[in-house]
Design a protein around this motif. Structure first.
Motif, PDB file in Angstrom:
ATOM      1  N   TRP A   1       0.810  -1.182  -0.146  1.00  0.00           N
ATOM      2  CA  TRP A   1       0.040   0.006   0.084  1.00  0.00           C
ATOM      3  C   TRP A   1       0.971   1.110  -0.052  1.00  0.00           C
ATOM      4  O   TRP A   1       1.866   1.160   0.799  1.00  0.00           O
ATOM      5  CB  TRP A   1      -1.148   0.012   1.294  1.00  0.00           C
ATOM      6  CG  TRP A   1      -1.714  -1.034   1.601  1.00  0.00           C
ATOM      7  CD1 TRP A   1      -1.581  -2.290   1.662  1.00  0.00           C
ATOM      8  CD2 TRP A   1      -3.343  -0.985   1.125  1.00  0.00           C
ATOM      9  NE1 TRP A   1      -2.701  -2.989   1.700  1.00  0.00           N
ATOM     10  CE2 TRP A   1      -3.660  -2.366   1.248  1.00  0.00           C
ATOM     11  CE3 TRP A   1      -4.073  -0.095   0.430  1.00  0.00           C
ATOM     12  CZ2 TRP A   1      -5.008  -2.644   1.062  1.00  0.00           C
ATOM     13  CZ3 TRP A   1      -5.282  -0.405   0.137  1.00  0.00           C
ATOM     14  CH2 TRP A   1      -5.852  -1.623   0.326  1.00  0.00           C
TER      15      TRP A   1
ATOM     16  N   SER B   1       1.027   5.626  -1.173  1.00  0.00           N
ATOM     17  CA  SER B   1      -0.019   6.959  -1.627  1.00  0.00           C
ATOM     18  C   SER B   1       0.847   7.672  -2.858  1.00  0.00           C
ATOM     19  O   SER B   1       2.075   7.901  -2.454  1.00  0.00           O
ATOM     20  CB  SER B   1       0.082   7.741  -0.254  1.00  0.00           C
ATOM     21  OG  SER B   1      -0.449   8.784  -0.997  1.00  0.00           O
TER      22      SER B   1
ATOM     23  N   HIS C   1      -3.454   9.528  -3.131  1.00  0.00           N
ATOM     24  CA  HIS C   1      -4.345   8.557  -3.504  1.00  0.00           C
ATOM     25  C   HIS C   1      -3.695   7.268  -3.041  1.00  0.00           C
ATOM     26  O   HIS C   1      -2.484   6.852  -3.313  1.00  0.00           O
ATOM     27  CB  HIS C   1      -4.648   8.329  -4.878  1.00  0.00           C
ATOM     28  CG  HIS C   1      -5.319   9.661  -5.418  1.00  0.00           C
ATOM     29  ND1 HIS C   1      -6.716   9.761  -5.137  1.00  0.00           N
ATOM     30  CD2 HIS C   1      -4.846  10.444  -6.312  1.00  0.00           C
ATOM     31  CE1 HIS C   1      -6.993  10.705  -5.725  1.00  0.00           C
ATOM     32  NE2 HIS C   1      -5.962  11.432  -6.408  1.00  0.00           N
ATOM     33  N   ALA C   2      -4.397   6.457  -2.142  1.00  0.00           N
ATOM     34  CA  ALA C   2      -3.746   5.067  -1.770  1.00  0.00           C
ATOM     35  C   ALA C   2      -4.011   4.142  -3.140  1.00  0.00           C
ATOM     36  O   ALA C   2      -4.673   4.092  -4.087  1.00  0.00           O
ATOM     37  CB  ALA C   2      -4.943   4.437  -0.575  1.00  0.00           C
TER      38      ALA C   2
ATOM     39  N   ARG D   1     -15.727   0.761   2.991  1.00  0.00           N
ATOM     40  CA  ARG D   1     -15.166   1.980   3.128  1.00  0.00           C
ATOM     41  C   ARG D   1     -13.666   2.291   2.125  1.00  0.00           C
ATOM     42  O   ARG D   1     -13.412   3.372   1.629  1.00  0.00           O
ATOM     43  CB  ARG D   1     -14.993   2.402   4.606  1.00  0.00           C
ATOM     44  CG  ARG D   1     -16.403   2.970   4.916  1.00  0.00           C
ATOM     45  CD  ARG D   1     -16.393   3.573   6.453  1.00  0.00           C
ATOM     46  NE  ARG D   1     -16.361   2.414   7.326  1.00  0.00           N
ATOM     47  CZ  ARG D   1     -15.372   2.370   8.360  1.00  0.00           C
ATOM     48  NH1 ARG D   1     -14.534   3.436   8.519  1.00  0.00           N
ATOM     49  NH2 ARG D   1     -15.620   1.271   9.338  1.00  0.00           N
ATOM     50  N   LEU D   2     -13.059   1.182   2.628  1.00  0.00           N
ATOM     51  CA  LEU D   2     -11.847   1.126   1.830  1.00  0.00           C
ATOM     52  C   LEU D   2     -11.633   1.443   0.262  1.00  0.00           C
ATOM     53  O   LEU D   2     -11.022   1.950  -0.155  1.00  0.00           O
ATOM     54  CB  LEU D   2     -10.925  -0.164   2.313  1.00  0.00           C
ATOM     55  CG  LEU D   2      -9.493  -0.615   1.617  1.00  0.00           C
ATOM     56  CD1 LEU D   2      -8.366   0.634   1.992  1.00  0.00           C
ATOM     57  CD2 LEU D   2      -9.185  -1.939   1.962  1.00  0.00           C
TER      58      LEU D   2
ATOM     59  N   ALA E   1     -14.219   1.995  -1.442  1.00  0.00           N
ATOM     60  CA  ALA E   1     -14.905   3.380  -1.847  1.00  0.00           C
ATOM     61  C   ALA E   1     -14.066   4.755  -2.016  1.00  0.00           C
ATOM     62  O   ALA E   1     -14.123   5.379  -3.035  1.00  0.00           O
ATOM     63  CB  ALA E   1     -15.983   3.874  -0.909  1.00  0.00           C
ATOM     64  N   ASN E   2     -12.848   4.507  -1.446  1.00  0.00           N
ATOM     65  CA  ASN E   2     -11.897   5.604  -1.522  1.00  0.00           C
ATOM     66  C   ASN E   2     -10.717   5.394  -2.554  1.00  0.00           C
ATOM     67  O   ASN E   2      -9.854   6.139  -2.556  1.00  0.00           O
ATOM     68  CB  ASN E   2     -11.130   5.701  -0.088  1.00  0.00           C
ATOM     69  CG  ASN E   2     -12.077   6.388   0.943  1.00  0.00           C
ATOM     70  OD1 ASN E   2     -12.777   6.950   0.743  1.00  0.00           O
ATOM     71  ND2 ASN E   2     -12.059   5.685   2.176  1.00  0.00           N
ATOM     72  N   LEU E   3     -10.863   4.295  -3.221  1.00  0.00           N
ATOM     73  CA  LEU E   3     -10.010   4.058  -4.337  1.00  0.00           C
ATOM     74  C   LEU E   3     -10.787   4.211  -5.550  1.00  0.00           C
ATOM     75  O   LEU E   3     -11.842   3.591  -5.957  1.00  0.00           O
ATOM     76  CB  LEU E   3      -9.241   2.630  -4.176  1.00  0.00           C
ATOM     77  CG  LEU E   3      -8.522   2.285  -2.788  1.00  0.00           C
ATOM     78  CD1 LEU E   3      -8.116   1.031  -2.612  1.00  0.00           C
ATOM     79  CD2 LEU E   3      -7.458   3.208  -2.742  1.00  0.00           C
ATOM     80  N   ALA E   4     -10.060   4.606  -6.571  1.00  0.00           N
ATOM     81  CA  ALA E   4     -10.663   4.767  -7.967  1.00  0.00           C
ATOM     82  C   ALA E   4     -10.395   3.201  -8.507  1.00  0.00           C
ATOM     83  O   ALA E   4      -9.499   2.432  -8.198  1.00  0.00           O
ATOM     84  CB  ALA E   4      -9.914   5.601  -8.829  1.00  0.00           C
TER      85      ALA E   4
ATOM     86  N   GLU F   1      -6.863   2.137  -9.549  1.00  0.00           N
ATOM     87  CA  GLU F   1      -6.016   2.071  -8.457  1.00  0.00           C
ATOM     88  C   GLU F   1      -6.109   0.663  -7.655  1.00  0.00           C
ATOM     89  O   GLU F   1      -5.441   0.373  -6.912  1.00  0.00           O
ATOM     90  CB  GLU F   1      -6.281   3.070  -7.249  1.00  0.00           C
ATOM     91  CG  GLU F   1      -6.281   4.630  -7.735  1.00  0.00           C
ATOM     92  CD  GLU F   1      -6.648   5.452  -6.506  1.00  0.00           C
ATOM     93  OE1 GLU F   1      -5.959   6.546  -6.476  1.00  0.00           O
ATOM     94  OE2 GLU F   1      -7.561   5.329  -6.037  1.00  0.00           O
TER      95      GLU F   1
END
Length: 101
Positions: free
Chosen positions: A3, A5, A9-10, A45-46, A48-51, A54
């Motif tokens: 992981w 950044s 972005h993660a 949630r994890l 949802a935060n990634l495109a 990604e």
């Protein structure tokens, strides 16, 4: 799995270690509601935060997700298939090759 950044972005990067595919499979399984609502909440949630670009999921992880959903969770094959196809469309898929094994 690494992981990191990039530009805030993660990003998920896959190593060729088969063991690490299980982490991706587990995150997707949790997102499908396996192992309870608290884990599903965290996984969703994890993710949802990634495109889409990604998240790279090995094809093998999707095959294993289908197996976990039908054998462990005893979900109907049609339901598991729909879930796997949904993840296939939502993520970038890495080919599985004999070079990895």
């Amino acid at each position: 799995m690494l992981w990191t950044s990039v530009a805030g972005h993660a990003m998920i990067f896959m190593s060729v270690d088969r063991c690490e595919w299980r982490w991706i499979r587990n995150i997707l399984a949790y997102a499908e509601g396996l192992n309870g609502a608290p884990r599903q909440d965290v996984a969703l949630r994890l993710l949802a935060n990634l495109a889409k670009n990604e998240i790279v999921v090995p094809a093998q992880a999707l095959a294993e997700l289908f197996t976990v959903m039908t054998r462990k969770a005893r979900r109907p094959a049609a339901e598991a298939r729909q879930a796997v196809l949904g993840w296939h469309d939502a993520c970038s898929i890495a080919d599985t090759s004999s070079a990895i094994w």
